[in-house]
Design an enzyme around this catalytic site. Structure first.
Site, PDB file in Angstrom:
ATOM      1  N   ASP A 209       5.623   2.648   4.200  1.00  0.00           N
ATOM      2  CA  ASP A 209       5.095   3.899   4.753  1.00  0.00           C
ATOM      3  C   ASP A 209       6.212   4.789   5.266  1.00  0.00           C
ATOM      4  O   ASP A 209       6.314   5.087   6.452  1.00  0.00           O
ATOM      5  CB  ASP A 209       4.082   3.598   5.859  1.00  0.00           C
ATOM      6  CG  ASP A 209       2.805   2.983   5.327  1.00  0.00           C
ATOM      7  OD1 ASP A 209       1.741   3.597   5.464  1.00  0.00           O
ATOM      8  OD2 ASP A 209       2.864   1.882   4.758  1.00  0.00           O
TER       9      ASP A 209
ATOM     10  N   HIS B  11       3.494   0.341  12.129  1.00  0.00           N
ATOM     11  CA  HIS B  11       2.815   1.473  12.743  1.00  0.00           C
ATOM     12  C   HIS B  11       1.341   1.112  12.883  1.00  0.00           C
ATOM     13  O   HIS B  11       0.940  -0.017  12.569  1.00  0.00           O
ATOM     14  CB  HIS B  11       3.017   2.750  11.920  1.00  0.00           C
ATOM     15  CG  HIS B  11       2.456   2.693  10.537  1.00  0.00           C
ATOM     16  ND1 HIS B  11       2.879   1.778   9.576  1.00  0.00           N
ATOM     17  CD2 HIS B  11       1.492   3.433   9.908  1.00  0.00           C
ATOM     18  CE1 HIS B  11       2.214   1.970   8.464  1.00  0.00           C
ATOM     19  NE2 HIS B  11       1.354   2.957   8.630  1.00  0.00           N
TER      20      HIS B  11
ATOM     21  N   ASP C 105      -4.733   0.129   7.885  1.00  0.00           N
ATOM     22  CA  ASP C 105      -4.397  -0.852   6.855  1.00  0.00           C
ATOM     23  C   ASP C 105      -3.246  -1.763   7.254  1.00  0.00           C
ATOM     24  O   ASP C 105      -2.900  -2.695   6.520  1.00  0.00           O
ATOM     25  CB  ASP C 105      -4.101  -0.161   5.512  1.00  0.00           C
ATOM     26  CG  ASP C 105      -2.988   0.868   5.590  1.00  0.00           C
ATOM     27  OD1 ASP C 105      -2.731   1.391   6.679  1.00  0.00           O
ATOM     28  OD2 ASP C 105      -2.373   1.150   4.540  1.00  0.00           O
ATOM     29  N   HIS C 106      -2.671  -1.519   8.429  1.00  0.00           N
ATOM     30  CA  HIS C 106      -1.565  -2.352   8.903  1.00  0.00           C
ATOM     31  C   HIS C 106      -1.898  -3.150  10.169  1.00  0.00           C
ATOM     32  O   HIS C 106      -1.104  -4.001  10.561  1.00  0.00           O
ATOM     33  CB  HIS C 106      -0.332  -1.481   9.153  1.00  0.00           C
ATOM     34  CG  HIS C 106       0.244  -0.895   7.907  1.00  0.00           C
ATOM     35  ND1 HIS C 106       1.359  -1.398   7.266  1.00  0.00           N
ATOM     36  CD2 HIS C 106      -0.181   0.153   7.152  1.00  0.00           C
ATOM     37  CE1 HIS C 106       1.605  -0.688   6.185  1.00  0.00           C
ATOM     38  NE2 HIS C 106       0.683   0.271   6.096  1.00  0.00           N
TER      39      HIS C 106
END
Length: 302
Positions: free
Chosen positions: A206, A61, A65-66
């Site tokens: 997540d 997603h 932080d990704h």
């Protein structure tokens, strides 16, 4: 052989002792990256692996932080004189998000190929393995992934002879080719035994526990799953923010009958996840706390 490295195991923000969650997989000269948060480049360097063979980057997603490490990674790959295309796979909005990030990386010497996932599930065969994406349950559109390598059956000499297949074709049929001569069609199935067990890695983060995770992780050699919270009393917080606890991840591993579980995507407040692993191993004994650069070499069974 499939090389797997959990480059980082942190969620939300990088810490001095923990990079953000990212996974790198190597197979047959090709590398795949899942997520690319801040610090991913440093983690790759710490591992001693190379950026150059990365052919595919998948995104679960688009929370920072990704994906926030992507512009820097693209620039590094460009500065290394890469010219081969790079495939990016992710939820709807992929091209828009990446192009917005590329304001600071506008010129690259290689093509970006965008593959936006349509619907709840999608499969992408490439580079000798198969990537499957499946929707999970976060507060934005989010997907988990599996990487699978199929393995054909052993070559069966007696079967080839019984099917009267010329010896000159045996090697090509064993490699998966279908051939035709004088009106006769020869297929790999005519010389091979039953398919053998391949390799499978499942990755999700997540998300709340959902049925699709169990279905897609089923039988995986390695299941890397979010364990945002390990401390007792965090169950309500996990539900509110659509994350998972250690015990919820353990139950998924048990239901999916995976071989091994690694936890990842820890909350910044969870400084010592190993202190809470007893709650996981009670449910699923072959479980381990993820840590930066935790690695495994998965090999085919004899």
């Amino acid at each position: 052989m499939l090389d797997v490295c959990l480059l980082g195991c942190g969620g939300m923000m990088p810490l001095p002792y923990r990079w953000l969650t990212s996974l790198m997989v190597r197979y047959n000269g090709s590398s795949l990256l899942i997520d690319c948060g801040e610090g991913t480049q440093i983690a790759v360097k710490e591992k001693g692996w190379s950026f150059k063979p990365i052919d595919v980057i998948c995104f679960t997603h688009y929370h920072g932080d990704h994906i926030s490490g992507l512009p820097g990674l693209l620039l590094t790959m460009g500065n290394a004189e890469r010219t081969e295309p790079l495939t990016l796979i992710g939820p709807k909005g992929l091209e828009r998000v990446v192009n917005a990030l590329r304001v600071i990386a506008p010129e690259l010497p290689f093509e970006l190929k965008f593959v936006e996932i349509q619907g709840a599930e999608a499969v992408f065969p490439m580079n000798g393995y198969r990537i499957s994406a499946y929707r999970v349950n976060h507060n934005v559109l989010c997907y988990g992934y599996t990487i699978e390598i199929d393995r054909a059956g052993k070559f069966d000499v007696e079967r080839a002879k019984a099917n009267e297949i010329p010896m000159k074709y045996w090697n090509r049929l064993q490699k998966g080719e279908t051939l035709e001569e004088d009106g006769k069609v020869y297929t790999p199935e005519m010389v091979l035994g039953a398919p053998r067990k391949g390799l499978k890695v499942a990755y999700c983060t997540d998300t709340r526990p959902v049925k699709s995770i169990v279905e897609h992780a089923a039988g995986a050699d390695l299941f890397i799953c979010e364990g945002m919270y390990g401390e007792p009393g965090k169950e309500q917080k996990a539900m509110e923010h659509k994350h998972m606890t250690f015990t919820e991840a353990a139950r998924l591993a048990k239901q999916a009958e995976v071989r091994e579980l690694w936890l990842t995507h820890y909350s910044p407040s969870l400084a010592h996840p190993e202190e809470y692993m007893h709650t996981v191993t009670k449910i699923f004994p072959n479980a381990y706390p993820g840590k930066d650069c935790k690695s495994a070499e998965l090999v085919f069974e004899d």
